[in-house]
Design an enzyme around this catalytic site. Sequence first.
Site, PDB file in Angstrom:
ATOM      1  N   GLU A 262       0.882  -1.175   0.000  1.00  0.00           N
ATOM      2  CA  GLU A 262       0.000   0.000   0.000  1.00  0.00           C
ATOM      3  C   GLU A 262       0.910   1.212   0.000  1.00  0.00           C
ATOM      4  O   GLU A 262       1.672   1.419   0.945  1.00  0.00           O
ATOM      5  CB  GLU A 262      -0.921  -0.030   1.221  1.00  0.00           C
ATOM      6  CG  GLU A 262      -2.038   0.993   1.154  1.00  0.00           C
ATOM      7  CD  GLU A 262      -1.732   2.235   1.958  1.00  0.00           C
ATOM      8  OE1 GLU A 262      -1.380   3.267   1.325  1.00  0.00           O
ATOM      9  OE2 GLU A 262      -1.825   2.183   3.190  1.00  0.00           O
ATOM     10  N   CYS A 301      -1.734   8.421   3.463  1.00  0.00           N
ATOM     11  CA  CYS A 301      -1.542   8.054   2.059  1.00  0.00           C
ATOM     12  C   CYS A 301      -2.697   8.521   1.184  1.00  0.00           C
ATOM     13  O   CYS A 301      -2.511   8.828   0.013  1.00  0.00           O
ATOM     14  CB  CYS A 301      -1.373   6.543   1.931  1.00  0.00           C
ATOM     15  SG  CYS A 301       0.069   5.890   2.801  1.00  0.00           S
TER      16      CYS A 301
END
EC number: 1.2.1.-
Length: 506
Positions: A262, A301
């Site tokens: 990720e 993120c």
Amino acid sequence: MIYAAPGTPGAVVTFKPRYGNYIGGEFVPPVKGQYFTNTSPVNGQPIAEFPRSTAEDIDKALDAAHAAADAWGRTSVQERSNILLKIADRIEQNLELLAVTETWDNGKAVRETLNADIPLAADHFRYFAGCIRAQEGSAAEINDSTVAYHIHEPLGVVGQIIPWNFPLLMAAWKLAPALAAGNCVVLKPAEQTPLGICVLLELIGDLLPPGVLNVVQGFGREAGEALATSKRIAKIAFTGSTPVGSHILKCAAESIIPSTVELGGKSPNIYFEDIMQAEPAFIEKAAEGLVLAFFNQGEVCTCPSRALVQESIYPAFMEEVLKKVRAIKRGDPLDTETMVGAQASQQQYEKILSYLDIAQQEGAELLAGGSVEKLEGNLASGYYIQPTLLKGHNGMRVFQEEIFGPVVGVTTFKDEAEALAIANDTEYGLGAGLWTRDINRAYRMGRGIKAGRVWTNCYHLYPAHAAFGGYKKSGVGRETHKMMLDHYQQTKNLLVSYDIDPLGFF
């Protein structure tokens, strides 16, 4: 309420001056006896010493994990599930202790750790405790005498590398499915935030058999590299930057093992003109949705770091946004009223400031913030930056490159087609936000945006059972959903014939 600083009178937690690696159910010193000192972003002062581990420490942890793997893999689903539930209970029972620890380690506001990070960590353990109990294999009747059975089996020993922006929550995201599926784990925390996992292990270590969960501290280029390149792991999972993630994928390919990564993002947050005809409460919600870019100091993120506002509502909507920005309470991260805390490290602090210089050079218009947040007293040496709004265009570096800080680029669009083009004009595809009261437009845009998650009329919700992961350079794989169990398992096919007669070929 202001929590006392750890180790001071009235504090809910006091840390040890030195921590070890957690291997085989106990804290042990690093093989070479080397340590590094971690500092708190809150005040820039030392917290404790942590092992500067090497490949020898990784091997020691892998020895412990492999020794425990067969027994843990054979442990009943019911027992594994119950252990995860006990871990969740233990986390919940120590909410304040873990929340203050996480704030001191990472710099984020304690209101977030109390209400998001720690409760969500507990919930993810509970979620996967339920998922593993409900998981089923399958049986397929090939013909009247042949049956194909499909059985889930653990991979064995897996490696996990977690980031510094949500240390305990990201650990929970990865540990819960891996442990539920029957794997043993060697986990390396980020060197910027080594503390929280140590405190957690002190709380939950007795719940797991020795060797099932092992944690090795250290730097990425030393301990992390040794773990990622080891031939003794059956999977590697990583959350972090795209360049490092690319290297992790190459390591996995070299070892021919699966990987989940990720990675970075540059998420668009899109506002259509019809929101300004909505209820006042919804308009406020939409404005908050833009300001949520400053959640966790922008160190997320999926940070909605590109705000796209339809031209016709730009002045009116941005006034609502600026009201929210002006109301942000900054200050002591241990104050439950503080909304934006400290950046996680001096390195990140300096990187963000460099992008503010770049924005100025590119000609971006400063709408809010744009500088260091100067605090007084013990906080003067902390890493604080003002929440910043910049008006510009999508071709600017501050719109294209992941800053990972409290910096939002704002631009406008004329119509739906232009909004979609701007939204997809990025190498990333982790998340996106979409604000409209037109359900048909919401569906069209939601399907058209190239991102793994599209929040619609909301942002920064991270519930279990909502799959999370990226398109394009934002990663491979999905987390926070029952499908993650498959990522930590192999499928065994038993193809069984119940016919006594030979095939007849020979």
